[in-house]
Scaffold this active site. Structure first.
Site, PDB file in Angstrom:
ATOM      1  N   ASP A   8      65.558  47.560  56.432  1.00 55.54           N
ATOM      2  CA  ASP A   8      65.344  46.185  56.885  1.00 55.54           C
ATOM      3  C   ASP A   8      66.684  45.620  57.336  1.00 55.54           C
ATOM      4  O   ASP A   8      67.611  45.475  56.534  1.00 55.54           O
ATOM      5  CB  ASP A   8      64.754  45.348  55.747  1.00 55.54           C
ATOM      6  CG  ASP A   8      64.274  43.985  56.203  1.00 55.54           C
ATOM      7  OD1 ASP A   8      64.275  43.735  57.425  1.00 55.54           O
ATOM      8  OD2 ASP A   8      63.900  43.166  55.344  1.00 55.54           O
ATOM      9  N   ASP A 103      63.018  45.072  63.628  1.00 57.20           N
ATOM     10  CA  ASP A 103      64.130  45.157  62.670  1.00 57.20           C
ATOM     11  C   ASP A 103      63.742  45.778  61.337  1.00 57.20           C
ATOM     12  O   ASP A 103      64.481  45.667  60.361  1.00 57.20           O
ATOM     13  CB  ASP A 103      64.714  43.766  62.430  1.00 57.20           C
ATOM     14  CG  ASP A 103      63.711  42.808  61.790  1.00 57.20           C
ATOM     15  OD1 ASP A 103      62.506  43.105  61.832  1.00 57.20           O
ATOM     16  OD2 ASP A 103      64.136  41.770  61.268  1.00 57.20           O
ATOM     17  N   GLU A 104      62.607  46.467  61.289  1.00 62.11           N
ATOM     18  CA  GLU A 104      62.115  46.945  60.001  1.00 62.11           C
ATOM     19  C   GLU A 104      61.290  48.207  60.200  1.00 62.11           C
ATOM     20  O   GLU A 104      60.490  48.299  61.132  1.00 62.11           O
ATOM     21  CB  GLU A 104      61.255  45.836  59.385  1.00 62.11           C
ATOM     22  CG  GLU A 104      60.755  46.072  57.996  1.00 62.11           C
ATOM     23  CD  GLU A 104      59.902  44.902  57.529  1.00 62.11           C
ATOM     24  OE1 GLU A 104      59.460  44.952  56.371  1.00 62.11           O
ATOM     25  OE2 GLU A 104      59.656  43.951  58.310  1.00 62.11           O
TER      26      GLU A 104
END
Length: 355
Positions: A8, A103-104
């Site tokens: 993350d 983003d993860e």
């Protein structure tokens, strides 16, 4: 047991902006829409969070809490480019990658020979490579189960990682607050607390039927996770389960006639998006539609119905029904969505491209 890493990125959009403009470092910044356009924050850095700011907060409210906030517009092409670079780093260690957003992502490194097969060292190397090559920090969680890996990635944020080994699972879960379980929001957590349920250990000692009666499908997930059961695999291709559009209105509305006009515009956008994302999918296969309203007080309500054709009339019918829930409150956002069929054929046709 499997070795799963949840990576993350730390305040991703804001971090990219600070990297590319170092004069922003140390100042409260956020990325999102302008207050005059009734925008909301996509993300903010840790300096801004000290003032109580968070993602999805209205920009107007953000400026009330932090008058010196520096607001930057969303630069999605740049964020997607950086996300692709992160993805390339992941590929050095495994091909079993499930992106959740830009983003993860989940990584399954069970069969990876990198770092002598150590998931902990793989996570460390990935985070170091992201920092060295891209100038950004990431947090990671390492565990045998997906939901535990996700929870672990939050333990040492920002720029840290946390490991839950197989022999630690039972103790970790027993002491885990239920509000930490993915899918358990504020309202559900309050309902659980009202029943005297605060940790997974409390769930382990209660009657399963009672939990399912109160929470249905979510109750099944809470029960399983509280007993250390998560059979979900890391999926290299996440399936697009629904297509939707929504709009934050320039001004709040309180009349159904106004909503019908906006609904027609959103319906046209929804059809266009369906044709883009599902070019080979017949609309006759789609039978579950939904309408979403967000009120001026930011409470959200959704109404879904099965057995309805994807027509403007169907959405107007749902809007008429859900409008009764407004109870005099003004509306600030209207959304429409269509659930996609869960057939094998449609799954191969419709896949997310998040990277």
């Amino acid at each position: 047991m499997r070795k799963i890493i949840h990576v993350d990125m730390d305040c991703f959009y804001a971090a990219i902006e600070m990297r590319d403009n170092p004069t922003l470092i140390g100042k409260p910044i956020a990325v999102g829409g302008e207050a005059k356009h009734r925008g909301v924050l996509a993300t903010c850095n840790y300096e801004a969070r000290k003032f109580g700011l968070h993602s999805a907060m209205s920009t107007a409210q953000a400026f009330k809490l932090c008058p010196n906030l520096i607001l930057l517009p969303v630069n999605m092409p740049l964020y997607k480019q950086v996300s692709q670079q992160i993805h390339q780093i992941f590929r050095r260690y495994t091909d079993v990658i499930e992106p959740l957003s830009l983003d993860e992502a989940y990584l399954d490194v069970t069969d990876s020979t990198a770092c002598s097969g150590s998931a902990t060292w793989i996570a460390t190397e990935i985070r170091q490579a992201i920092f060295n090559e891209l100038g950004l920090t990431a947090s990671a969680g390492i565990a045998p189960l997906k939901f535990l890996a996700k929870i672990a990635s939050e333990q040492n944020k920002p720029n840290g990682q946390f490991v839950i080994k197989p022999e630690q699972i039972e103790h970790f879960i027993a002491n885990l607050p239920l509000k930490k379980i993915p899918g358990v929001g504020k309202v559900t957590a309050q309902r659980l607390m009202a029943m005297g349920l605060n940790t997974c250990a409390d769930i382990q000692h209660m009657n399963k039927a009672r939990l399912l009666e109160q929470f249905g499908k979510l109750g099944q997930r809470i029960w399983a996770f509280s007993h250390g059961v998560d059979e979900r695999h890391v999926e290299p291709h996440r399936i697009l389960k629904s297509v939707g559009v929504e709009r934050t209105l320039q001004h709040n509305i309180d009349e159904l006639a106004q909503a019908y006009v906006i609904l027609a515009e959103l319906y046209a956008l929804l059809i266009q998006r369906l044709k883009t994302h599902c070019p080979t999918l017949s609309f006759s296969m789609l039978h579950k539609v939904g309408v979403k309203l967000k009120f001026a007080d930011f409470h959200v309500t959704t109404l879904e119905k099965r057995g309805m054709l994807i027509t403007l009339n169907s959405f107007e019918l749902l809007l008429t029904q859900i409008w009764q829930r407004a109870a005099g409150r003004e509306i600030r956002l209207i959304g429409l969505h269509v659930n996609l069929p869960e057939t094998t054929e449609s799954k191969t046709q419709v896949q997310m491209s998040l990277w």
